[in-house]
Design a protein around this motif. Structure first.
Motif, short mmCIF file in Angstrom:
data_model
loop_
_atom_site.label_atom_id
_atom_site.label_comp_id
_atom_site.label_asym_id
_atom_site.label_seq_id
_atom_site.Cartn_x
_atom_site.Cartn_y
_atom_site.Cartn_z
N ASP A 33 48.85 41.84 50.95
CA ASP A 33 47.97 40.72 50.60
C ASP A 33 46.74 41.20 49.85
OD1 ASP A 33 49.70 38.92 51.77
OD2 ASP A 33 48.47 38.58 53.56
N GLY A 34 46.16 42.31 50.31
CA GLY A 34 44.99 42.88 49.63
C GLY A 34 45.32 43.33 48.23
N LEU A 35 46.47 43.98 48.08
CA LEU A 35 46.91 44.43 46.77
C LEU A 35 47.13 43.24 45.84
CD1 LEU A 35 47.88 46.72 44.92
CD2 LEU A 35 50.14 46.47 45.96
N ARG A 36 47.77 42.19 46.35
CA ARG A 36 48.03 40.99 45.54
C ARG A 36 46.73 40.36 45.07
NH1 ARG A 36 47.83 36.25 47.34
NH2 ARG A 36 48.25 36.84 49.48
N LEU A 37 45.73 40.23 45.96
CA LEU A 37 44.46 39.64 45.58
C LEU A 37 43.75 40.45 44.50
CD1 LEU A 37 42.95 38.37 48.96
CD2 LEU A 37 43.73 37.01 47.02
N ARG A 38 43.77 41.76 44.64
CA ARG A 38 43.11 42.61 43.63
C ARG A 38 43.85 42.55 42.30
NH1 ARG A 38 40.69 47.67 47.04
NH2 ARG A 38 38.79 46.58 47.65
N GLN A 39 45.17 42.50 42.33
CA GLN A 39 45.94 42.40 41.08
C GLN A 39 45.70 41.06 40.40
OE1 GLN A 39 49.92 43.27 42.43
NE2 GLN A 39 49.73 45.44 41.93
N GLN A 40 45.66 39.97 41.19
CA GLN A 40 45.40 38.65 40.61
C GLN A 40 44.00 38.58 39.99
OE1 GLN A 40 46.13 36.00 43.89
NE2 GLN A 40 48.32 35.85 43.47
N ALA A 41 43.02 39.19 40.64
CA ALA A 41 41.66 39.21 40.11
C ALA A 41 41.61 39.98 38.79
CB ALA A 41 40.69 39.81 41.12
N ARG A 42 42.32 41.09 38.73
CA ARG A 42 42.34 41.89 37.48
C ARG A 42 43.01 41.12 36.36
NH1 ARG A 42 46.02 46.44 38.08
NH2 ARG A 42 47.46 44.97 37.17
N GLU A 43 44.15 40.45 36.66
CA GLU A 43 44.86 39.69 35.64
C GLU A 43 44.06 38.49 35.14
OE1 GLU A 43 48.50 38.73 37.62
OE2 GLU A 43 49.27 40.77 37.48
N GLY A 45 40.88 38.51 34.85
CA GLY A 45 39.67 39.00 34.21
C GLY A 45 38.44 38.94 35.11
N GLU A 46 38.66 38.75 36.40
CA GLU A 46 37.54 38.72 37.34
C GLU A 46 37.15 40.14 37.71
OE1 GLU A 46 38.96 36.41 40.61
OE2 GLU A 46 39.32 34.65 39.39
N LYS A 47 35.97 40.28 38.33
CA LYS A 47 35.53 41.62 38.71
C LYS A 47 36.31 42.10 39.94
CE LYS A 47 31.72 40.50 41.78
NZ LYS A 47 30.40 40.86 42.15
N TYR A 48 36.23 43.40 40.17
CA TYR A 48 36.91 44.06 41.28
C TYR A 48 36.41 43.48 42.60
CZ TYR A 48 38.68 48.03 44.02
OH TYR A 48 39.34 48.83 44.91
#
Length: 159
Positions: A33-43, A45-48
């Motif tokens: 879940d954490g990985l998915r949220l970080r990948q979605q934020a990157r895609e 264009g949101e910050k880390y």
């Protein structure tokens, strides 16, 4: 500092096996879940997403939903360690991208095929016993372990 690594086998009781299976399954879900949220934020264009916000969203808020209420059945230590492992994976990836370490790929989803590991704490004064985070009602006592020889005790220094 020298870090030593020891391999040992744990022989949990049937109740402890169930509790450990729940803990490892919940850890995998939190990691993914954490990985998915970080990948979605990157895609998008949101910050880390910082660690505190990720922990709040993936663990604290998730426990309050009916779909993830079962995360409350295991120790929070197990769930936090899963996020710490995700952070280590990202740190290794960013360090490899900047040339500070050998090349590693970006973090990816955990799989059932991946060998599950855990990080026990050593119980001082009790030979052959290690403390594991509580993983359900069946894991309130230490599991029996078998070591491949004599394990040196950590020495303490007084200053």
């Amino acid at each position: 500092m020298v870090q030593l690594r020891y391999n040992f086998r744990v022989y949990p009781t049937p109740g402890q096996r169930i509790g450990l299976a729940k803990a490892f399954g919940c850890a995998r879900v939190v990691f993914n879940d954490g990985l998915r949220l970080r990948q979605q934020a990157r895609e998008a264009g949101e910050k880390y997403i910082c660690d505190a916000e990720l922990s709040a969203r993936v663990i604290t808020e998730a426990k309050r939903t009916p779909q993830r209420a079962w995360l409350g059945e295991v120790s929070a230590v197990v769930l936090q360690q899963a996020l710490a492992d995700l952070n280590t994976a990202y740190r290794n990836f960013f360090n490899s991208a900047s040339g500070k370490r050998e090349a590693v790929g970006s973090p990816r989803r955990g799989s059932v095929r991946v060998r599950t590991t855990a990080k026990p704490s050593v119980s001082p004064g009790t030979p052959g016993s290690r403390s594991w985070p509580t993983a359900g009602s069946g894991c309130r006592r230490s599991a029996t372990s078998r070591w491949p020889g004599r394990v040196p005790c950590p020495r303490s220094r007084r200053r």
